[in-house]
Scaffold this active site. Structure first.
Site, PDB file in Angstrom:
ATOM      1  N   GLY A  34       0.831  -1.205   0.000  1.00  0.00           N
ATOM      2  CA  GLY A  34       0.000   0.000   0.000  1.00  0.00           C
ATOM      3  C   GLY A  34       0.862   1.250   0.000  1.00  0.00           C
ATOM      4  O   GLY A  34       2.085   1.183   0.086  1.00  0.00           O
ATOM      5  N   GLY A  36       0.448  -1.132   6.453  1.00  0.00           N
ATOM      6  CA  GLY A  36      -0.624  -0.138   6.546  1.00  0.00           C
ATOM      7  C   GLY A  36      -1.933  -0.801   6.953  1.00  0.00           C
ATOM      8  O   GLY A  36      -1.983  -1.998   7.243  1.00  0.00           O
ATOM      9  N   ASP A  87      -6.561  -0.225   6.487  1.00  0.00           N
ATOM     10  CA  ASP A  87      -7.684   0.547   5.939  1.00  0.00           C
ATOM     11  C   ASP A  87      -8.581   1.090   7.044  1.00  0.00           C
ATOM     12  O   ASP A  87      -9.155   2.164   6.902  1.00  0.00           O
ATOM     13  CB  ASP A  87      -8.480  -0.325   4.966  1.00  0.00           C
ATOM     14  CG  ASP A  87      -7.588  -0.784   3.822  1.00  0.00           C
ATOM     15  OD1 ASP A  87      -7.056   0.094   3.124  1.00  0.00           O
ATOM     16  OD2 ASP A  87      -7.386  -1.996   3.670  1.00  0.00           O
ATOM     17  N   GLU A 135      -0.211 -10.616   3.581  1.00  0.00           N
ATOM     18  CA  GLU A 135      -0.015  -9.724   4.737  1.00  0.00           C
ATOM     19  C   GLU A 135      -0.338 -10.464   6.034  1.00  0.00           C
ATOM     20  O   GLU A 135       0.370 -10.322   7.027  1.00  0.00           O
ATOM     21  CB  GLU A 135      -0.908  -8.482   4.593  1.00  0.00           C
ATOM     22  CG  GLU A 135      -0.415  -7.533   3.510  1.00  0.00           C
ATOM     23  CD  GLU A 135      -1.371  -6.390   3.217  1.00  0.00           C
ATOM     24  OE1 GLU A 135      -0.891  -5.342   2.770  1.00  0.00           O
ATOM     25  OE2 GLU A 135      -2.591  -6.532   3.410  1.00  0.00           O
ATOM     26  N   LYS A 149      -7.810   6.688   9.049  1.00  0.00           N
ATOM     27  CA  LYS A 149      -8.051   5.241   9.147  1.00  0.00           C
ATOM     28  C   LYS A 149      -8.601   4.813  10.508  1.00  0.00           C
ATOM     29  O   LYS A 149      -8.974   3.669  10.700  1.00  0.00           O
ATOM     30  CB  LYS A 149      -6.738   4.473   8.882  1.00  0.00           C
ATOM     31  CG  LYS A 149      -6.018   4.839   7.602  1.00  0.00           C
ATOM     32  CD  LYS A 149      -6.818   4.443   6.388  1.00  0.00           C
ATOM     33  CE  LYS A 149      -6.111   4.692   5.074  1.00  0.00           C
ATOM     34  NZ  LYS A 149      -4.925   3.935   4.843  1.00  0.00           N
TER      35      LYS A 149
HETATM   36  C1  5RP Z   1      -3.144  -3.787   1.123  1.00  0.00           C
HETATM   37  C2  5RP Z   1      -3.401  -3.211   2.458  1.00  0.00           C
HETATM   38  C3  5RP Z   1      -2.899  -1.834   2.709  1.00  0.00           C
HETATM   39  O1  5RP Z   1      -2.017  -1.868   3.777  1.00  0.00           O
HETATM   40  C4  5RP Z   1      -4.067  -0.954   3.024  1.00  0.00           C
HETATM   41  O2  5RP Z   1      -4.956  -1.008   1.922  1.00  0.00           O
HETATM   42  C5  5RP Z   1      -3.647   0.496   3.262  1.00  0.00           C
HETATM   43  O3  5RP Z   1      -3.155   1.058   2.082  1.00  0.00           O
HETATM   44  P1  5RP Z   1      -2.782   2.595   1.998  1.00  0.00           P
HETATM   45  O4  5RP Z   1      -1.626   2.801   2.915  1.00  0.00           O
HETATM   46  O5  5RP Z   1      -2.438   2.822   0.546  1.00  0.00           O
HETATM   47  O6  5RP Z   1      -3.993   3.375   2.407  1.00  0.00           O
HETATM   48  O7  5RP Z   1      -3.990  -3.802   3.332  1.00  0.00           O
HETATM   49  O8  5RP Z   1      -3.739  -5.038   0.982  1.00  0.00           O
END
Ligand code: 5RP
Length: 239
Positions: free
Chosen positions: A34, A90, A92, A111, A129
């Site tokens: 991400g 990271g 969401d 992950e 987030k």
């Molecule tokens: C990918 C993930 C990312 O860590 C999550 O989507 C956060 O991404 P970003 O830092 O671009 O907001 O879980 O599968």
């Protein structure tokens, strides 16, 4: 870039810089996926060069792999190093108990495998987030599904009260295909008051490989604005 976007990018960078302080010489490091984790990969490569560190890294996605190679970070595998010292990733959504929704980048399965092999999981995220309850604002739970099972899994998610959508993306017709050759269903459930129960229920559905509910995996979260850093810590991993 709009000023608010610049501030968000600065927040992500700040969180990455905080997390990188946990990386020490000879560490095996899990590299998250991400845009926020990408800052951690770039910052890590600078730290390795500046401090002449011996670091081996395990990427959680093809994106993280490519970025790590581009920045000269040495890659290893779970076969060679089944225990990872620190992973920086990271999220969401993050609730006050450090439970997460992950997977909007479709890397959730690797992950979660990497997180479960890691002694210290550090989550980095900008303040947008942070939520009280996972699933707030109708945020979906990404679910990786074997393509053969898409229709029955869709139905079963509906039967348990979810609203599933097969993820598609720009630049390719048809479903998103993950690094593992699977599809992604984004399922909304409204606010998830019992994420553990939902996780257990989803895991009983044949064809579901993994869910984006990361429960009890996180040790530390750095949640930032462009000017502030909040550190939330859980002393011990409970799973
Ligand atoms: C990918 C993930 C990312 O860590 C999550 O989507 C956060 O991404 P970003 O830092 O671009 O907001 O879980 O599968």
């Amino acid at each position: 870039m709009k000023p608010e976007n610049t501030q968000l990018e600065q927040a992500k960078q700040k969180a990455a810089q905080e997390a990188i302080k946990h990386i020490k010489n000879n560490h095996i490091v899990g590299l998250g996926s991400g845009s926020t984790a990408a800052y951690a990969i770039k910052t890590l490569s600078q730290k390795i060069r500046n401090e002449k560190l011996n670091i081996l890294a395990i990427p959680t996605s093809y994106q993280a792999f490519l970025l790590a190679v581009k920045h000269g970070i040495t890659i290893t595998t779970l076969e060679e190093h089944p225990t990872i010292d620190v992973t920086i990733d990271g999220a969401d959504q993050i609730d006050p108990h450090l439970n997460l929704i992950k997977g909007m980048g479709a890397a959730l399965t690797r992950e979660k495998i990497v997180a479960s092999a890691t002694k210290q999981n550090i989550i980095i995220a900008d303040h947008t987030k942070k939520v009280q309850t996972l699933g707030e604002n109708n945020h979906p739970v990404p679910i990786e599904v074997i393509p053969f099972a898409l229709t029955p899994v869709n139905r079963k998610i509906q039967q348990i009260g979810g609203n599933p959508t097969i993820r598609e993306t720009k630049g390719k017709l048809g479903p998103v295909i993950t690094d593992n050759g699977n599809a992604i269903i984004d399922a909304t459930f409204g606010p998830i008051n019992n994420p553990k129960k939902l996780e257990q229920t989803l895991k009983t559905i044949p064809g579901i490989v993994e869910t984006g509910l990361f429960l009890n995996t996180t040790n530390i979260a750095y949640i930032t604005t462009n000017t502030t850093t909040e550190k939330i810590e859980r002393k011990q991993k409970t799973t």
